[in-house]
Design a protein around this motif. Structure first.
Motif, short mmCIF file in Angstrom:
data_model
loop_
_atom_site.label_atom_id
_atom_site.label_comp_id
_atom_site.label_asym_id
_atom_site.label_seq_id
_atom_site.Cartn_x
_atom_site.Cartn_y
_atom_site.Cartn_z
N LEU A 490 0.69 -1.50 -0.15
CA LEU A 490 -0.02 0.07 -0.06
C LEU A 490 0.78 1.40 -0.08
N ALA A 491 1.64 1.24 0.72
CA ALA A 491 2.77 2.57 0.79
C ALA A 491 3.37 2.20 -1.03
N THR A 492 4.06 1.37 -1.29
CA THR A 492 4.12 1.87 -3.21
C THR A 492 2.89 2.73 -3.89
N GLU A 493 1.59 1.18 -3.56
CA GLU A 493 0.36 2.05 -4.04
C GLU A 493 0.03 3.55 -3.67
N HIS A 494 0.36 4.56 -3.00
CA HIS A 494 0.34 5.41 -2.20
C HIS A 494 1.16 6.45 -2.60
N SER A 495 2.39 6.27 -2.99
CA SER A 495 3.57 6.99 -3.71
C SER A 495 3.41 7.44 -5.24
N SER A 496 4.03 8.24 -5.02
CA SER A 496 3.64 9.26 -6.58
C SER A 496 4.72 8.86 -7.07
N HIS A 497 5.85 8.47 -7.30
CA HIS A 497 6.44 7.17 -8.00
C HIS A 497 6.56 5.53 -7.85
N ARG A 498 6.26 4.38 -8.59
CA ARG A 498 6.15 3.19 -8.78
C ARG A 498 6.78 2.92 -9.35
N PRO A 499 8.20 2.04 -8.35
CA PRO A 499 9.70 1.45 -8.94
C PRO A 499 9.29 0.52 -10.27
N LYS A 500 10.45 0.89 -10.83
CA LYS A 500 10.06 -0.36 -12.14
C LYS A 500 11.65 -1.19 -11.89
N VAL A 501 11.20 -2.42 -12.06
CA VAL A 501 12.39 -3.52 -12.13
C VAL A 501 13.07 -4.81 -12.88
N PHE A 502 13.43 -4.08 -13.49
CA PHE A 502 14.70 -4.86 -14.74
C PHE A 502 15.41 -6.48 -14.58
N MET A 503 14.71 -7.05 -15.37
CA MET A 503 15.29 -8.84 -15.38
C MET A 503 16.56 -8.09 -16.30
N LEU A 504 17.66 -8.11 -15.93
CA LEU A 504 18.64 -8.11 -16.98
C LEU A 504 18.96 -9.92 -17.43
N ILE A 554 17.53 -2.77 -11.12
CA ILE A 554 18.67 -3.90 -12.04
C ILE A 554 18.66 -5.37 -11.40
N VAL A 555 18.01 -6.56 -11.38
CA VAL A 555 18.30 -7.51 -11.12
C VAL A 555 19.44 -8.17 -12.12
N LEU A 556 20.49 -8.65 -12.25
CA LEU A 556 21.06 -10.06 -12.70
C LEU A 556 20.43 -11.67 -12.35
N CYS A 557 20.44 -11.67 -13.37
CA CYS A 557 19.26 -13.29 -13.64
C CYS A 557 20.65 -13.78 -14.05
N SER A 558 21.83 -15.02 -14.16
CA SER A 558 22.30 -15.91 -14.41
C SER A 558 22.56 -17.39 -13.66
N SER A 559 23.48 -17.52 -14.39
CA SER A 559 24.23 -18.97 -13.80
C SER A 559 25.42 -18.75 -12.16
N ASP A 560 25.43 -19.53 -11.31
CA ASP A 560 26.21 -19.00 -10.34
C ASP A 560 27.69 -18.65 -10.66
N ASP A 561 27.40 -19.81 -11.80
CA ASP A 561 29.34 -20.32 -12.47
C ASP A 561 29.47 -18.97 -13.52
N GLU A 562 28.57 -18.27 -14.47
CA GLU A 562 28.46 -16.71 -14.48
C GLU A 562 28.79 -15.40 -14.26
N TYR A 563 28.26 -16.34 -12.29
CA TYR A 563 28.57 -14.47 -11.78
C TYR A 563 29.23 -13.78 -11.46
N ALA A 564 30.60 -14.89 -11.72
CA ALA A 564 31.72 -13.74 -11.51
C ALA A 564 32.25 -13.37 -11.95
N THR A 565 32.11 -13.49 -13.79
CA THR A 565 32.32 -12.17 -15.00
C THR A 565 31.12 -11.41 -15.04
N VAL A 581 20.64 -4.94 -8.03
CA VAL A 581 20.94 -6.65 -7.42
C VAL A 581 21.47 -7.94 -8.69
N VAL A 582 21.55 -8.78 -7.14
CA VAL A 582 21.74 -10.18 -7.67
C VAL A 582 20.64 -11.39 -7.53
N ALA A 583 20.36 -12.16 -8.09
CA ALA A 583 19.83 -13.07 -8.19
C ALA A 583 20.26 -14.06 -7.47
#
Length: 620
Positions: A490-504, A554-565, A581-583
């Motif tokens: 509800l705090a998000t809903e009542h805010s003047s700005h709704r955050p956007k989350v992008f899945m990379l 921005i949420v980085l979505c990949s595999s554990d092995d690839e996160y190092a790079t 953010v790293v997922a």
């Protein structure tokens, strides 16, 4: 037929428990049996992944039949229960008209909530043309109005010569104020209760003393806690009244238990079976002339604790399984809480659905045609005994400490329920306890602010007395399981700005899809706008697309092995202009943290605290 059946089963050789377990262990491929498959309940006992006849062969609880002491299999030889709906009385005539309409729609039990200024002479108007032979009648009001209402009801019943066939209750619950407001009842509880029993004497099946453990269920108490408290509460009435000179045969039949139902299907079913057995044993210790005095009368009410404002129609799924638990357990009556009750006054549509949920179980599933269908189930019989054991210990502990009334006067029971509620809220924050549509799989684009009708609380006398000199004790909590997440959204809903989350999403296809789905659900719990993607060839391409969409996170979505790079590269390109953010919780987490990356979301995250932190940064 018997011969053929015996030959059929002779084709199958018996399989021992050891053989079954060996097969399971083999299929686990080295995983620990106990850690993988044995479930530790909130009540503190273990539940095995399989049960067999040998698990119940020494249980004494399987020896009785429905209608026989100690009534574990039911207090009746049928499973017919009353379908109850509550009516808030504005005028007696309007309430009567609504009641008669409801009786044409499948309702068989009416609960009238009348105001403290309700005139007892209006009883005849309220109950006009209602068949007291067939319909259960229950009256609720402020406690200072209960006695005159009870007198008027009894007079009406006697006048209409329904003393032997009437079924119903008048709710005297003087302990409610201590539990909810921390303030003791203003009056002589014993004197009022004794007079109520004397007033009710001509009417065989009129209950006047209430045990409302559904209040504790709605506050978040565990199943065995609610049962233990309910038994202690009921025993408080027995002790008070017998010490006042009444016989157990006069007192016990006048007590009605209002108990909650949570969504733990088999545990709740077992709770009601255990309640009948334990209550019968308690009453038996007072030496009643007839075992019939040992029968418990239970009205079951679906829980408010697990109802939600967002994705509210999921409440229908919760209340349906809850109602099934109570119906299969053989309770006497059931109220289904309408799905919209947590954000508005239920309307005709939601009340209609609530009624039909019970009618479906009767008319289509025929649950009223079989008494104690769970009887003999290896699992349910074991659960029944396990819950009874824990609840009995809770009951004995309360009695050792002076009894139910003494403990709520010090706030001890309220404090115990508060501690349980805090633990459950923490489990919900970490998704150890799931609320579909709230902390798991939320409806991404739902808004709820416009449908919430804020109403003032009860204006009657039950909470009007203020504590003086700071002498109020602890109270039971009032927040539902979803309250924290709803406040967040509800705090998000009542805010003047709704955050956007992008899945990379980049790299390993299976991992990026799984983690983008997980992260989308994670951030949608706060009501953020989710922008998912099929995948990018390079990190730069993904970052450019995120900035083009003006993403906040921005949420980085990949595999554990690839996160190092990928993670250091993305972090560097973002350069602090967006939240990164790293997922997941990759093996290289420490290296990534050393590079300045601090935001990770995974199955062990505290979802609530993580989202609250983002709200503090992003909401305007």
């Amino acid at each position: 037929m018997a011969e053929n059946r015996e030959k059929l089963f002779d084709q199958f050789s018996p399989v021992s428990t050891e053989t079954w377990k060996a097969k399971v262990i083999a299929d686990l491929k080295g995983a620990d049996f106990d850690k993988k498959l044995v479930w530790r309940t909130k009540e503190g006992f273990n539940v095995q992944p399989m049960y067999r006849a040998e698990d119940i062969e020494n249980l004494k609880t399987t020896d009785s039949l429905p209608g026989e002491f100690p009534y574990i299999r039911g207090t009746r030889q049928d499973n017919e229960w009353f379908i109850r709906q509550t009516i808030k009385v504005t005028t007696a005539a309007e309430a009567n008209a609504k009641a008669k309409d409801l009786l044409t729609k499948g309702v068989t039990s009416l609960a009238f909530k009348v105001k403290s200024d309700f005139a007892p002479k209006e009883i005849s108007v309220l109950l006009n043309d209602i068949d007291l032979d067939k319909v259960e009648i229950n009256l609720e009001s402020c406690q200072n109005a209960i006695l005159p209402i009870a007198k008027a009801l009894v007079a009406y019943i006697v006048e209409n010569k329904k003393e032997d066939t009437f079924k119903g209750s008048v709710k005297f619950n003087p302990f409610k104020r201590l539990l909810k407001h921390g303030i003791d009842f203003q009056g002589d509880i014993v004197a009022i209760a004794k007079e109520l029993i004397e007033v009710a004497a001509p009417v065989k099946n009129l209950k006047v003393l209430s045990v409302c453990s559904n209040m504790l269920c709605n506050a978040g108490a565990y199943i065995s806690q609610e049962l233990g408290y309910a038994l202690a509460w009921g025993n408080e009435w027995l002790a008070m009244m017998t010490n006042a000179g009444l016989s157990i045969d006069e007192v016990a039949p006048r007590i009605k238990f209002d108990m909650g139902i949570s969504t733990n299907y088999f545990m709740e079913l077992s709770k009601f079976r255990a309640a009948r057995m334990l209550w019968a044993q308690i009453v038996k210790q007072y030496g009643p002339k007839c075992d019939c005095a040992c029968k418990i009368n239970i009205h079951a009410i679906t829980s408010k604790f697990n109802q939600t404002v967002f994705d509210a129609h999921v409440n229908l799924l919760r209340t349906q399984t809850e109602t099934m638990s109570a119906a299969l357990a053989g309770v006497d009556s059931i109220t289904v809480t309408p799905f919209d009750a947590q954000y508005k006054e239920p309307d005709e549509f939601s009340e209609h659905l609530a009624r039909n949920q019970q009618l479906l179980l009767k008319e289509e599933s025929h649950l009223d045609k079989i008494t104690d269908p769970a009887g003999g189930s290896y699992y349910v019989e074991t659960l029944t005994v396990s819950i009874a054991d824990v609840a009995w210990k809770q009951f004995l502990d309360i009695e050792d400490k002076g009894g139910f009334y003494a403990m709520i006067k010090t706030g001890a029971i309220q404090t115990e329920v508060q501690e349980t509620s805090v633990k459950r809220h923490a489990d919900i924050a970490r998704r150890k306890e799931s609320l579909l549509g709230t902390n798991q799989f939320p409806n991404f684009n739902e808004v709820a602010g416009d449908k919430i009708e804020l109403t003032d609380g009860c204006k009657c006398c039950c909470g009007s007395h203020k504590a003086e000199n700071g002498d109020a004790v602890a109270t039971i909590p009032t927040s539902r399981a979803a309250s924290d997440f709803e406040a967040l959204r509800l705090a998000t809903e009542h805010s003047s700005h709704r955050p956007k989350v992008f899945m990379l999403t980049i790299g390993n296809l299976a991992m990026r899809l799984a983690r983008s789905q997980f992260s989308s659900n994670f951030f949608a719990c706060a009501g953020y706008q989710i922008i998912d993607n099929l995948g990018f060839e390079t990190v730069q391409e993904g970052i450019d697309a995120a900035f083009e969409k003006d993403a906040d996170i921005i949420v980085l979505c990949s595999s554990d092995d690839e996160y190092a790079t990928y993670a250091p590269e993305a972090f560097k390109l973002i350069n602090g202009r967006k939240e990164f953010v790293v997922a997941g919780a990759p093996a290289c987490t420490e290296e990534l943290q050393a590079a300045g990356i601090n935001n990770f979301v995974h199955v062990r995250s505290n979802v609530l605290e993580t989202l609250q932190a983002f709200n503090a940064k992003l909401l305007k």
